[in-house]
Design a protein around this motif. Structure first.
Motif, PDB file in Angstrom:
ATOM      1  N   SER A 117      14.742   9.244 -20.155  1.00 33.14           N
ATOM      2  CA  SER A 117      13.352   9.054 -19.796  1.00 33.14           C
ATOM      3  C   SER A 117      12.829   9.471 -18.301  1.00 33.14           C
ATOM      4  CB  SER A 117      13.248   7.409 -19.399  1.00 33.14           C
ATOM      5  OG  SER A 117      13.426   6.783 -20.681  1.00 33.14           O
ATOM      6  N   GLN A 118      11.854  10.546 -18.295  1.00 28.84           N
ATOM      7  CA  GLN A 118      11.621  11.261 -16.966  1.00 28.84           C
ATOM      8  C   GLN A 118      11.347  10.428 -15.756  1.00 28.84           C
ATOM      9  OE1 GLN A 118      12.590  14.329 -17.031  1.00 28.84           O
ATOM     10  NE2 GLN A 118      13.250  14.065 -18.836  1.00 28.84           N
ATOM     11  N   THR A 119      10.463   9.472 -16.014  1.00 26.31           N
ATOM     12  CA  THR A 119       9.929   8.678 -15.057  1.00 26.31           C
ATOM     13  C   THR A 119       9.876   7.026 -15.032  1.00 26.31           C
ATOM     14  OG1 THR A 119       8.162  10.125 -14.730  1.00 26.31           O
ATOM     15  CG2 THR A 119       8.124   8.343 -13.249  1.00 26.31           C
ATOM     16  N   LYS A 120      10.465   6.305 -14.097  1.00 30.79           N
ATOM     17  CA  LYS A 120      10.729   4.928 -14.100  1.00 30.79           C
ATOM     18  C   LYS A 120      10.398   4.514 -12.704  1.00 30.79           C
ATOM     19  CE  LYS A 120      14.594   5.157 -17.600  1.00 30.79           C
ATOM     20  NZ  LYS A 120      15.821   4.513 -17.916  1.00 30.79           N
ATOM     21  N   VAL A 121       9.599   3.074 -12.803  1.00 26.85           N
ATOM     22  CA  VAL A 121       9.383   2.798 -11.711  1.00 26.85           C
ATOM     23  C   VAL A 121       9.340   1.071 -11.579  1.00 26.85           C
ATOM     24  CG1 VAL A 121       6.800   3.020 -12.004  1.00 26.85           C
ATOM     25  CG2 VAL A 121       7.476   2.659  -9.448  1.00 26.85           C
ATOM     26  N   SER A 122       9.757   0.345 -10.787  1.00 27.81           N
ATOM     27  CA  SER A 122       9.405  -0.945 -10.756  1.00 27.81           C
ATOM     28  C   SER A 122       9.173  -1.522  -9.462  1.00 27.81           C
ATOM     29  CB  SER A 122      10.989  -1.727 -11.332  1.00 27.81           C
ATOM     30  OG  SER A 122      11.672  -1.552 -10.367  1.00 27.81           O
ATOM     31  N   GLY A 123       8.690  -2.887  -9.280  1.00 22.29           N
ATOM     32  CA  GLY A 123       8.460  -3.271  -8.136  1.00 22.29           C
ATOM     33  C   GLY A 123       7.593  -4.579  -8.079  1.00 22.29           C
ATOM     34  N   THR A 124       6.911  -4.761  -6.985  1.00 18.87           N
ATOM     35  CA  THR A 124       6.152  -5.973  -6.775  1.00 18.87           C
ATOM     36  C   THR A 124       4.774  -5.573  -6.063  1.00 18.87           C
ATOM     37  OG1 THR A 124       8.038  -7.307  -6.634  1.00 18.87           O
ATOM     38  CG2 THR A 124       6.134  -8.422  -5.730  1.00 18.87           C
ATOM     39  N   VAL A 125       3.675  -6.181  -6.651  1.00 25.05           N
ATOM     40  CA  VAL A 125       2.335  -5.914  -6.068  1.00 25.05           C
ATOM     41  C   VAL A 125       2.022  -7.271  -5.155  1.00 25.05           C
ATOM     42  CG1 VAL A 125      -0.148  -5.402  -6.516  1.00 25.05           C
ATOM     43  CG2 VAL A 125       1.664  -4.497  -7.940  1.00 25.05           C
ATOM     44  N   ILE A 126       1.667  -6.895  -4.155  1.00 25.77           N
ATOM     45  CA  ILE A 126       1.194  -8.173  -3.054  1.00 25.77           C
ATOM     46  C   ILE A 126       0.070  -7.844  -2.560  1.00 25.77           C
ATOM     47  CG2 ILE A 126       3.683  -8.978  -2.320  1.00 25.77           C
ATOM     48  CD1 ILE A 126       3.505  -7.447   0.157  1.00 25.77           C
ATOM     49  N   ASP A 127      -0.744  -8.895  -1.682  1.00 25.14           N
ATOM     50  CA  ASP A 127      -1.775  -8.620  -1.071  1.00 25.14           C
ATOM     51  C   ASP A 127      -1.573  -8.539   0.458  1.00 25.14           C
ATOM     52  OD1 ASP A 127      -1.669 -11.036   0.029  1.00 25.14           O
ATOM     53  OD2 ASP A 127      -3.083 -11.845  -1.286  1.00 25.14           O
ATOM     54  N   GLU A 128      -2.636  -8.479   1.421  1.00 27.71           N
ATOM     55  CA  GLU A 128      -2.405  -8.230   2.749  1.00 27.71           C
ATOM     56  C   GLU A 128      -1.644  -9.411   3.602  1.00 27.71           C
ATOM     57  OE1 GLU A 128      -5.774  -5.867   4.779  1.00 27.71           O
ATOM     58  OE2 GLU A 128      -6.545  -6.983   3.045  1.00 27.71           O
ATOM     59  N   TYR A 129      -1.667 -10.577   2.713  1.00 24.80           N
ATOM     60  CA  TYR A 129      -1.292 -11.958   3.129  1.00 24.80           C
ATOM     61  C   TYR A 129       0.479 -12.165   2.597  1.00 24.80           C
ATOM     62  CZ  TYR A 129      -5.988 -12.333   4.305  1.00 24.80           C
ATOM     63  OH  TYR A 129      -7.267 -12.184   4.684  1.00 24.80           O
ATOM     64  N   ILE A 152       0.704  -4.190 -16.462  1.00 22.76           N
ATOM     65  CA  ILE A 152       0.191  -5.346 -15.779  1.00 22.76           C
ATOM     66  C   ILE A 152       1.318  -6.213 -15.082  1.00 22.76           C
ATOM     67  CG2 ILE A 152      -2.045  -5.306 -16.590  1.00 22.76           C
ATOM     68  CD1 ILE A 152      -1.338  -8.083 -17.970  1.00 22.76           C
ATOM     69  N   THR A 153       1.017  -6.540 -13.931  1.00 24.25           N
ATOM     70  CA  THR A 153       2.291  -7.268 -13.230  1.00 24.25           C
ATOM     71  C   THR A 153       2.103  -8.539 -13.775  1.00 24.25           C
ATOM     72  OG1 THR A 153       0.365  -8.240 -11.365  1.00 24.25           O
ATOM     73  CG2 THR A 153       1.732  -5.901 -10.819  1.00 24.25           C
ATOM     74  N   ASP A 154       3.382  -9.408 -13.597  1.00 21.46           N
ATOM     75  CA  ASP A 154       3.393 -10.864 -14.066  1.00 21.46           C
ATOM     76  C   ASP A 154       2.781 -11.745 -12.983  1.00 21.46           C
ATOM     77  OD1 ASP A 154       5.430 -11.186 -12.184  1.00 21.46           O
ATOM     78  OD2 ASP A 154       7.043 -11.091 -13.724  1.00 21.46           O
ATOM     79  N   GLU A 155       3.161 -12.899 -13.384  1.00 23.48           N
ATOM     80  CA  GLU A 155       2.505 -13.933 -12.363  1.00 23.48           C
ATOM     81  C   GLU A 155       2.952 -13.870 -11.193  1.00 23.48           C
ATOM     82  OE1 GLU A 155       5.135 -16.811 -14.963  1.00 23.48           O
ATOM     83  OE2 GLU A 155       4.190 -14.751 -15.206  1.00 23.48           O
ATOM     84  N   ASN A 156       4.365 -13.408 -10.918  1.00 21.30           N
ATOM     85  CA  ASN A 156       4.923 -13.293  -9.691  1.00 21.30           C
ATOM     86  C   ASN A 156       4.618 -11.683  -8.929  1.00 21.30           C
ATOM     87  OD1 ASN A 156       6.190 -15.798  -9.839  1.00 21.30           O
ATOM     88  ND2 ASN A 156       7.655 -14.763 -11.293  1.00 21.30           N
ATOM     89  N   GLY A 157       3.806 -11.109  -9.581  1.00 25.90           N
ATOM     90  CA  GLY A 157       3.252  -9.597  -9.090  1.00 25.90           C
ATOM     91  C   GLY A 157       4.134  -8.693  -9.225  1.00 25.90           C
ATOM     92  N   ARG A 158       5.437  -8.976 -10.488  1.00 25.00           N
ATOM     93  CA  ARG A 158       6.495  -7.958 -10.627  1.00 25.00           C
ATOM     94  C   ARG A 158       5.896  -7.087 -11.866  1.00 25.00           C
ATOM     95  NH1 ARG A 158      11.070  -8.193  -8.278  1.00 25.00           N
ATOM     96  NH2 ARG A 158      12.011  -7.191 -10.031  1.00 25.00           N
ATOM     97  N   PHE A 159       6.472  -5.609 -11.925  1.00 26.01           N
ATOM     98  CA  PHE A 159       6.082  -4.793 -12.647  1.00 26.01           C
ATOM     99  C   PHE A 159       7.237  -3.784 -13.134  1.00 26.01           C
ATOM    100  CE2 PHE A 159       4.939  -2.377  -9.136  1.00 26.01           C
ATOM    101  CZ  PHE A 159       5.254  -1.167  -9.428  1.00 26.01           C
ATOM    102  N   TYR A 160       7.165  -3.226 -14.111  1.00 26.75           N
ATOM    103  CA  TYR A 160       8.206  -2.103 -14.508  1.00 26.75           C
ATOM    104  C   TYR A 160       7.252  -1.387 -15.600  1.00 26.75           C
ATOM    105  CZ  TYR A 160      11.822   0.459 -16.570  1.00 26.75           C
ATOM    106  OH  TYR A 160      12.810   1.592 -16.904  1.00 26.75           O
ATOM    107  N   LEU A 161       7.658   0.081 -15.200  1.00 23.55           N
ATOM    108  CA  LEU A 161       6.832   1.104 -15.733  1.00 23.55           C
ATOM    109  C   LEU A 161       7.605   2.400 -16.181  1.00 23.55           C
ATOM    110  CD1 LEU A 161       4.066   1.723 -16.994  1.00 23.55           C
ATOM    111  CD2 LEU A 161       3.240   2.707 -14.874  1.00 23.55           C
ATOM    112  N   GLU A 162       7.590   2.661 -17.434  1.00 23.96           N
ATOM    113  CA  GLU A 162       8.670   3.868 -17.943  1.00 23.96           C
ATOM    114  C   GLU A 162       7.784   4.954 -18.836  1.00 23.96           C
ATOM    115  OE1 GLU A 162      12.123   4.374 -20.901  1.00 23.96           O
ATOM    116  OE2 GLU A 162      12.484   2.810 -19.604  1.00 23.96           O
TER     117      GLU A 162
END
Length: 829
Positions: free
Chosen positions: A18-30, A49-59
């Motif tokens: 798989s050429q591109t994989k990325v995971s992480g968390t999306v947060i706001d300024e607070y 889309i992120t889950d209820e904890n803001g986490r995601f994985y994309l490939e």
């Protein structure tokens, strides 16, 4: 060290696939997580889309240098990717100041008023019956289904563990899930090609299997059937989606407004159709709900794409993740037909992130739709040989031509890997242990020893009891089977035995000849409707701990011969000839009766003819031999009708009588209110017979909750020749407990029960029963309708339920048990 390097090499190889994989968390300024934010590879349609904890994985199989991260009311954030694989990324979104006066930002619970997403939802409800194959009189299509099991969360500790010593080669197939971001190792793949025909006027559907291929073991049909039953067919337009024996509220449900929050997020062309994008997420925790989004067309109000991810707080055992994705195509510019259905579940003993588990995946493709070409009604009734060798042995060319989606590199490797794995002695040993625990039998060549769980028992007549037995087993599709056992009681110092044989004469009509003999100690009357075979034995006969004296036991000598036929699917007819002799097995219990001359007889000899009809609509079975396994036992109704005739003076028979019995059991899925079971039984005996041939109301003196018995009744407390009984058990699935703070995290489930029975017994039948000295014994029938009720707490430690049982009436009966506690163990999702 060698294994660590080997693992790193395999992992590196898998990353190249798989050429591109990325995971992480999306947060706001607070530093608060942003749930349901869009994460998309730059300049592409590939996203999540992120889950209820803001986490995601994309490939993606393609190479990308950046991702777009956005959400309503926030500025677009473009994140550069300087590596092919980027994990644990933290993305911060800033509020979009210029748009604050123009955009309504929904967070937490959305309003039910002035919400454009709800207006679109109502349009979906109005038009949902006009979508899909239901719009045509007849239909047919090709169906390709792929089932897969994967061992997930593969790390160096697992690779180096002793359990895999000598089997390190299996880790060559490690890959990464594009849903969860966890590494996984495929361990089982099954493919199936079939043709589906349906007629909406007749209300009939027929599926014809054309090919089946798997990478599993000889007993793989159990795994396949188990997975197919878990992921039974569902329709996202229905109010409730039913799998794992649970009813999840669909985001398209007419009750969805009360369960979900909806946000209109975007609108765009999807395959040349203008569609709206709506995000949804649960209003409350611990309910059987999803989160995700869907695209809906703006003219037909049909779903174009939808994904559903079960809420992590849902009251669901052993399942850490559920993810569903469906795609629909457009026919004639207006009709949307499903083309792909993807279902992933992550089974794990712990829901903790990072815990190891097993993925179960089902991917189904639908194509080559044809409409309004009718088939004769006889076509849908025609029986097909359920097992055809060529279907399970198609050449590779067949699969290359028929596969809608090519196998991935790791899936292809599974076929070869498992063939090699089965030759490894260590794996074979582990497999034997697992198979024994699952089936209860230890497998030798052509013979299974067991059931091992019946080795020890206890009752008042035999004291400690030991048992050894087994059955022939050449394969799950055996046309014949012999089974037997020998037991010994250390109190009565007697051997007991049982032996039976079955032969499948015709596979298409399932004509089976059977016969056997059993001499043993039994608690007769433990069930009203006796449907067990010659080797059947009730729990009441060998419970290790009982309430009160469990000494009303019978020495039974039973011989049975007969045949069984299934002329129509799931409708069985059985004819059998039985010969029984019954004597009391303890001094405290009497089966004695007075003959016509007034003499005391201590034994009953009774030949009988019996006809039994059974109908189980919706039942699914596996195996094509003399024995089959039911895989959806808790889902289908059961209808039973039995008629028996006792023969006097034939082979020394003591009584003439006729006996009629009926039973109806129905499971009920009551949407968000849980699941219920009801059973109605009725029976009548015509003629004069003693206790051994009457119908005792089934009491329960064990500490186990046994459905279709009365937990506060002793054995033989009530006896009848005419009866009607009703049983109700309802499991709310945690609906009440989920609303109580401090308790909801325990995921307990509420269970209530109600049981009632009416019965009568004639004076002539009462007068027949005496003790061994000829003194009358008076038996009572529940003519005033005996009833009891119970409340229970289930899902304790995920496997145990405790019931508190209350007796409703007949409180003045000698030794009446007004209150009792019983429990039961069980595996349930």
């Amino acid at each position: 060290m060698r294994q660590t390097l080997l693992f790193i090499a395999f992992l590196f190889t898998s990353l190249l696939w798989s050429q591109t994989k990325v995971s992480g968390t999306v947060i706001d300024e607070y530093d608060e997580p942003v749930a349901f934010a869009n994460v998309i590879f730059k300049d592409s349609n590939e996203g999540t889309i992120t889950d209820e904890n803001g986490r995601f994985y994309l490939e993606s199989d393609d190479s990308y240098e950046a991702i777009w991260v956005s959400f309503v009311g926030y500025e677009l954030n473009i994140v550069e990717l300087d590596r092919r694989t980027t994990y644990e990324l933290v993305v911060t979104l800033k509020e979009e100041a210029a748009a604050l006066d123009q955009v309504v930002v929904y967070s937490g619970k959305t309003s039910k008023k002035d919400n454009p997403a709800l207006d679109i939802l109502r349009k979906i409800w109005e038009n949902k019956r006009e979508n899909g194959v239901r719009q045509f009189k007849q239909y047919s299509y090709d169906k390709y289904e792929k089932l897969e099991f994967d061992l997930n969360t593969i790390d160096s500790a697992l690779v180096q563990s002793k359990i895999f010593r000598g089997m390190e080669f299996i880790f060559e197939q490690v890959d990464t899930s594009n849903v969860t971001g966890n590494t996984y190792l495929p361990i089982f793949v099954n493919e199936e090609i079939s043709k589906v025909y349906g007629d909406n006027i007749l209300g009939k559907e027929k599926e014809i299997l054309e090919g089946n291929k798997n990478s599993g073991f000889e007993n793989n049909q159990s795994i396949i059937a188990f997975t197919q039953d878990l992921y039974s067919d569902y329709n996202v337009y229905d109010n409730y989606l039913k799998f794992f024996n649970k009813a999840f509220t669909s985001p398209l449900s007419t009750t969805g407004i009360d369960v979900y929050n909806y946000v209109l997020l975007d609108s765009a062309y999807r395959d040349n159709k203008w569609c709206y994008n709506i995000v949804y997420y649960p209003r409350r925790k611990n309910e059987l709900t999803f989160k995700g989004d869907f695209w809906v067309n703006d003219s037909t109000w049909a779903i174009k794409e939808i994904n559903l991810q079960a809420s992590k707080s849902a009251n669901l055992n052993w399942v850490r993740e559920v993810y569903i994705e469906q795609e629909f195509d457009v026919l004639n510019d207006s009709i949307f037909l499903i083309t792909k259905d993807y279902f992933l579940s992550d089974f794990s003993l712990r829901k903790k992130e990072g815990a190891r588990g097993v993925y179960g995946k089902r991917t189904t493709f639908y194509n080559n739709y044809v409409f309004d070409e009718p088939k004769d009604k006889a076509f849908y009734k025609e029986q097909i040989d359920p097992y055809q060798y060529e279907i399970y042995n198609r050449p590779d060319s067949f699969w290359e031509e028929k596969r809608v989606e090519p196998l991935s590199k790791d899936e292809k490797g599974v076929y070869k890997m498992l063939d090699t794995l089965k030759t490894v002695p260590r794996f074979k040993a582990l497999y034997d242990v697992g198979a024994t625990l699952a089936s209860g039998y230890y497998e030798f060549k052509n013979f299974d020893y067991g059931p091992i769980f019946s080795t020890f028992g206890y009752n008042e007549a035999e004291g400690i009891r030991v048992r050894a037995g087994g059955r022939t087993y050449f394969g799950q599709n055996d046309l014949w089977r012999l089974e037997g056992y020998v037991a010994y009681g250390f109190r009565d110092n007697k051997f007991k035995y049982g032996i039976s044989g079955k032969w499948l004469v015709d596979r298409e009509s399932r004509l089976i000849l059977f016969g056997g003999n059993r001499r043993d100690v039994e608690q007769t009357g433990a069930r009203l409707t006796a449907t067990t075979d010659v080797l059947g034995r009730s729990l009441a006969s060998s419970a290790l701990i009982t309430v009160g004296a469990n000494d009303q036991l019978t020495n039974l000598n039973l011989t049975t011969v007969g045949f069984e036929l299934e002329p129509v699917k799931n409708f069985t007819t059985r004819f059998r000839v039985t010969y029984r002799t019954l004597r009391s097995a303890t001094d405290a219990f009497s089966l004695s009766w007075l003959d016509e001359d007034g003499q005391v007889q201590n034994e009953i000899k009774q030949p009988a003819l019996e006809v039994i009809l059974g109908f189980t609509p919706g039942r699914r079975t596996i195996g094509y031999g003399v024995e089959r396994k039911v895989i959806n036992e808790e889902k289908f109704p059961v209808f039973f009708l039995g008629y028996g005739v006792g023969l006097k003076d034939f082979l020394g028979g003591d009584f003439d009588y006729q006996k009629v019995q009926g039973l109806y059991t129905q499971p009920w899925n009551i949407g968000g209110f849980g699941r219920a079971w009801t059973t109605l039984e009725a029976g009548k005996i015509f003629g004069d017979v003693p206790l051994g041939l009457l119908s005792p109301i089934p009491g329960n003196q064990t500490l186990w909750s046994i459905y279709n018995t009365f937990n506060q009744l002793d054995f033989y407390e009530f006896v009848s020749d005419t009866y009607v009984s009703f049983h109700l058990q309802h499991n709310f699935g945690g609906r009440i407990f989920s609303r109580i703070p401090g308790i909801r995290k325990l995921n307990l489930r509420e269970v209530v029960g109600f049981r009632a029975v009416y019965g009568s017994i004639s004076d002539a039948n009462v007068a027949l029963n005496v003790d061994r000295q000829g003194n009358p014994i008076i038996y009572q029938a529940p003519e005033d309708v005996y009833w009891e009720w119970s409340v229970g707490v289930g899902n304790i430690f995920k496997v145990f339920r405790i019931d508190f049982n209350f007796r409703g009436n007949y409180l003045d009966n000698p030794g009446a048990r007004q209150f009792g506690v019983t429990g039961t163990f069980g595996f349930s999702f």
